[in-house]
Design a protein around this motif. Structure first.
Motif, PDB file in Angstrom:
ATOM      1  N   GLU A  17      21.878  42.998  -8.691  1.00  0.00           N
ATOM      2  CA  GLU A  17      23.183  42.330  -8.629  1.00  0.00           C
ATOM      3  C   GLU A  17      24.331  43.341  -8.572  1.00  0.00           C
ATOM      4  OE1 GLU A  17      25.845  39.472 -11.509  1.00  0.00           O
ATOM      5  OE2 GLU A  17      23.666  39.281 -11.634  1.00  0.00           O
ATOM      6  N   SER A  18      24.162  44.485  -9.216  1.00  0.00           N
ATOM      7  CA  SER A  18      25.217  45.509  -9.226  1.00  0.00           C
ATOM      8  C   SER A  18      25.527  46.041  -7.828  1.00  0.00           C
ATOM      9  CB  SER A  18      24.826  46.668 -10.145  1.00  0.00           C
ATOM     10  OG  SER A  18      23.633  47.282  -9.687  1.00  0.00           O
ATOM     11  N   GLU A  19      24.594  45.877  -6.886  1.00  0.00           N
ATOM     12  CA  GLU A  19      24.805  46.323  -5.508  1.00  0.00           C
ATOM     13  C   GLU A  19      25.298  45.206  -4.593  1.00  0.00           C
ATOM     14  OE1 GLU A  19      21.314  48.294  -3.983  1.00  0.00           O
ATOM     15  OE2 GLU A  19      21.082  49.472  -5.819  1.00  0.00           O
ATOM     16  N   GLY A  20      25.393  43.999  -5.118  1.00  0.00           N
ATOM     17  CA  GLY A  20      25.802  42.857  -4.303  1.00  0.00           C
ATOM     18  C   GLY A  20      27.304  42.716  -4.201  1.00  0.00           C
ATOM     19  N   LYS A  21      27.723  42.021  -3.160  1.00  0.00           N
ATOM     20  CA  LYS A  21      29.132  41.687  -2.948  1.00  0.00           C
ATOM     21  C   LYS A  21      29.206  40.234  -2.516  1.00  0.00           C
ATOM     22  CE  LYS A  21      30.259  46.208  -1.093  1.00  0.00           C
ATOM     23  NZ  LYS A  21      30.096  46.898   0.160  1.00  0.00           N
ATOM     24  N   PHE A  22      30.269  39.568  -2.947  1.00  0.00           N
ATOM     25  CA  PHE A  22      30.507  38.232  -2.426  1.00  0.00           C
ATOM     26  C   PHE A  22      31.002  38.360  -0.994  1.00  0.00           C
ATOM     27  CE2 PHE A  22      30.729  37.067  -6.933  1.00  0.00           C
ATOM     28  CZ  PHE A  22      29.968  35.913  -6.919  1.00  0.00           C
TER      29      PHE A  22
ATOM     30  N   SER B 171      38.847  31.114  -4.161  1.00  0.00           N
ATOM     31  CA  SER B 171      40.063  31.255  -4.976  1.00  0.00           C
ATOM     32  C   SER B 171      39.804  32.029  -6.264  1.00  0.00           C
ATOM     33  CB  SER B 171      40.665  29.883  -5.289  1.00  0.00           C
ATOM     34  OG  SER B 171      39.785  29.143  -6.117  1.00  0.00           O
ATOM     35  N   ASN B 172      38.533  32.184  -6.643  1.00  0.00           N
ATOM     36  CA  ASN B 172      38.159  32.933  -7.836  1.00  0.00           C
ATOM     37  C   ASN B 172      37.916  34.414  -7.538  1.00  0.00           C
ATOM     38  OD1 ASN B 172      38.130  30.545  -9.364  1.00  0.00           O
ATOM     39  ND2 ASN B 172      36.025  30.130  -8.770  1.00  0.00           N
ATOM     40  N   CYS B 173      38.206  34.837  -6.316  1.00  0.00           N
ATOM     41  CA  CYS B 173      37.882  36.198  -5.887  1.00  0.00           C
ATOM     42  C   CYS B 173      39.121  36.947  -5.417  1.00  0.00           C
ATOM     43  CB  CYS B 173      36.887  36.147  -4.714  1.00  0.00           C
ATOM     44  SG  CYS B 173      35.303  35.410  -5.125  1.00  0.00           S
ATOM     45  N   THR B 174      38.971  38.252  -5.371  1.00  0.00           N
ATOM     46  CA  THR B 174      39.967  39.110  -4.734  1.00  0.00           C
ATOM     47  C   THR B 174      39.279  39.826  -3.578  1.00  0.00           C
ATOM     48  OG1 THR B 174      39.500  40.912  -6.277  1.00  0.00           O
ATOM     49  CG2 THR B 174      41.333  39.452  -6.821  1.00  0.00           C
ATOM     50  N   LYS B 175      40.055  40.172  -2.563  1.00  0.00           N
ATOM     51  CA  LYS B 175      39.495  40.790  -1.359  1.00  0.00           C
ATOM     52  C   LYS B 175      39.074  42.234  -1.626  1.00  0.00           C
ATOM     53  CE  LYS B 175      41.849  38.098   2.113  1.00  0.00           C
ATOM     54  NZ  LYS B 175      42.184  38.113   3.509  1.00  0.00           N
ATOM     55  N   LEU B 176      37.895  42.579  -1.126  1.00  0.00           N
ATOM     56  CA  LEU B 176      37.454  43.972  -1.083  1.00  0.00           C
ATOM     57  C   LEU B 176      37.746  44.559   0.285  1.00  0.00           C
ATOM     58  CD1 LEU B 176      33.970  43.881  -2.866  1.00  0.00           C
ATOM     59  CD2 LEU B 176      36.038  45.019  -3.667  1.00  0.00           C
ATOM     60  N   THR B 177      37.647  43.701   1.323  1.00  0.00           N
ATOM     61  CA  THR B 177      37.906  44.133   2.697  1.00  0.00           C
ATOM     62  C   THR B 177      38.749  43.081   3.396  1.00  0.00           C
ATOM     63  OG1 THR B 177      35.943  43.048   3.643  1.00  0.00           O
ATOM     64  CG2 THR B 177      35.659  45.315   2.842  1.00  0.00           C
ATOM     65  N   ASP B 178      39.431  43.472   4.444  1.00  0.00           N
ATOM     66  CA  ASP B 178      40.124  42.504   5.284  1.00  0.00           C
ATOM     67  C   ASP B 178      39.086  41.687   6.043  1.00  0.00           C
ATOM     68  OD1 ASP B 178      42.685  43.326   4.549  1.00  0.00           O
ATOM     69  OD2 ASP B 178      42.755  44.851   6.131  1.00  0.00           O
ATOM     70  N   TYR B 179      39.483  40.501   6.442  1.00  0.00           N
ATOM     71  CA  TYR B 179      38.619  39.639   7.240  1.00  0.00           C
ATOM     72  C   TYR B 179      38.335  40.308   8.588  1.00  0.00           C
ATOM     73  CZ  TYR B 179      37.218  35.644  10.107  1.00  0.00           C
ATOM     74  OH  TYR B 179      36.545  34.805  10.962  1.00  0.00           O
ATOM     75  N   ASN B 180      37.057  40.391   8.948  1.00  0.00           N
ATOM     76  CA  ASN B 180      36.621  40.937  10.236  1.00  0.00           C
ATOM     77  C   ASN B 180      36.350  39.746  11.149  1.00  0.00           C
ATOM     78  OD1 ASN B 180      34.923  41.768  12.391  1.00  0.00           O
ATOM     79  ND2 ASN B 180      34.345  43.605  11.246  1.00  0.00           N
ATOM     80  N   GLU B 181      37.275  39.483  12.064  1.00  0.00           N
ATOM     81  CA  GLU B 181      37.167  38.293  12.914  1.00  0.00           C
ATOM     82  C   GLU B 181      35.956  38.334  13.831  1.00  0.00           C
ATOM     83  OE1 GLU B 181      39.834  35.518  15.882  1.00  0.00           O
ATOM     84  OE2 GLU B 181      40.802  37.145  14.783  1.00  0.00           O
TER      85      GLU B 181
ATOM     86  N   PHE C 148      34.547  40.570   2.590  1.00  0.00           N
ATOM     87  CA  PHE C 148      33.856  40.853   1.345  1.00  0.00           C
ATOM     88  C   PHE C 148      34.835  40.728   0.193  1.00  0.00           C
ATOM     89  CE2 PHE C 148      31.166  42.869   4.517  1.00  0.00           C
ATOM     90  CZ  PHE C 148      29.935  42.337   4.154  1.00  0.00           C
ATOM     91  N   LEU C 149      34.341  40.182  -0.910  1.00  0.00           N
ATOM     92  CA  LEU C 149      35.184  39.832  -2.042  1.00  0.00           C
ATOM     93  C   LEU C 149      34.523  40.268  -3.348  1.00  0.00           C
ATOM     94  CD1 LEU C 149      35.277  36.256  -0.656  1.00  0.00           C
ATOM     95  CD2 LEU C 149      37.305  37.677  -0.646  1.00  0.00           C
ATOM     96  N   GLU C 150      35.320  40.306  -4.404  1.00  0.00           N
ATOM     97  CA  GLU C 150      34.750  40.502  -5.731  1.00  0.00           C
ATOM     98  C   GLU C 150      35.302  39.429  -6.644  1.00  0.00           C
ATOM     99  OE1 GLU C 150      35.683  44.322  -7.360  1.00  0.00           O
ATOM    100  OE2 GLU C 150      37.834  44.077  -7.104  1.00  0.00           O
ATOM    101  N   GLY C 151      34.497  39.069  -7.633  1.00  0.00           N
ATOM    102  CA  GLY C 151      34.909  38.031  -8.568  1.00  0.00           C
ATOM    103  C   GLY C 151      33.741  37.618  -9.427  1.00  0.00           C
TER     104      GLY C 151
END
Length: 149
Positions: free
Chosen positions: A58-63, A88-98, A104-107
């Motif tokens: 899990e420590s290597e996973g990302k939302f 809504s429970n997350c913050t962005k790790l990366t910008d959206y790649n269209e 990718f998010l964290e939360g």
């Protein structure tokens, strides 16, 4: 987010024609014998990616989340843990790649286990963390249907 066994897929056909077609494809295709890769089901509206991998801690996973496609993830073999939460429970790790339809998010989220014969449906509001080990690293073969929103 929805989780169920593929034999109950018909209960979810009312969610939309593309989801119905994706679930029917999973039920009728010989996914076990399919090679890894992307297969078109209905032009750019519905396609399936077959993949295999070893689960990770899990420590290597990302939302992750998608805007253009709904995920229908189906476990062909093996088992894994998956996280989920509302974006809504997350913050962005990366910008959206269209072009790849992913961000990718964290939360904080909840986790559940999925094994052979189970499917999960993730909508654009569902941040999800796939490919996580339940207890130890395990081989998984999975099909992911992408159904256009």
């Amino acid at each position: 987010m929805i989780i169920d066994k593929i034999e109950n897929a018909k209960f979810y056909y009312g969610l939309g024609e593309r989801i119905k077609k994706g679930l029917e494809y999973i039920r009728n295709a010989n996914l076990e014998s399919m090679e890894n890769g992307k297969y078109e089901i209905s032009k750019d509206e519905i396609f399936i990616s077959v993949q295999d991998y070893y689960t990770k801690p899990e420590s290597e996973g990302k939302f992750e989340a998608h805007k253009k496609y709904i995920d229908i993830q189906y476990i062909i073999s093996g088992e894994e843990k998956l996280g989920y939460t509302n974006i809504s429970n997350c913050t962005k790790l990366t910008d959206y790649n269209e072009s790849d339809d992913i961000e990718f998010l964290e939360g904080k989220g909840s986790f559940l286990n999925a094994s052979k014969g189970m499917f999960l449906i993730f909508t654009p509001e569902d941040a999800h963390m796939p490919c996580i080990s339940i207890n130890e690293k395990t081989y998984v073969k999975k099909a992911v249907v992408k159904a256009a929103v």
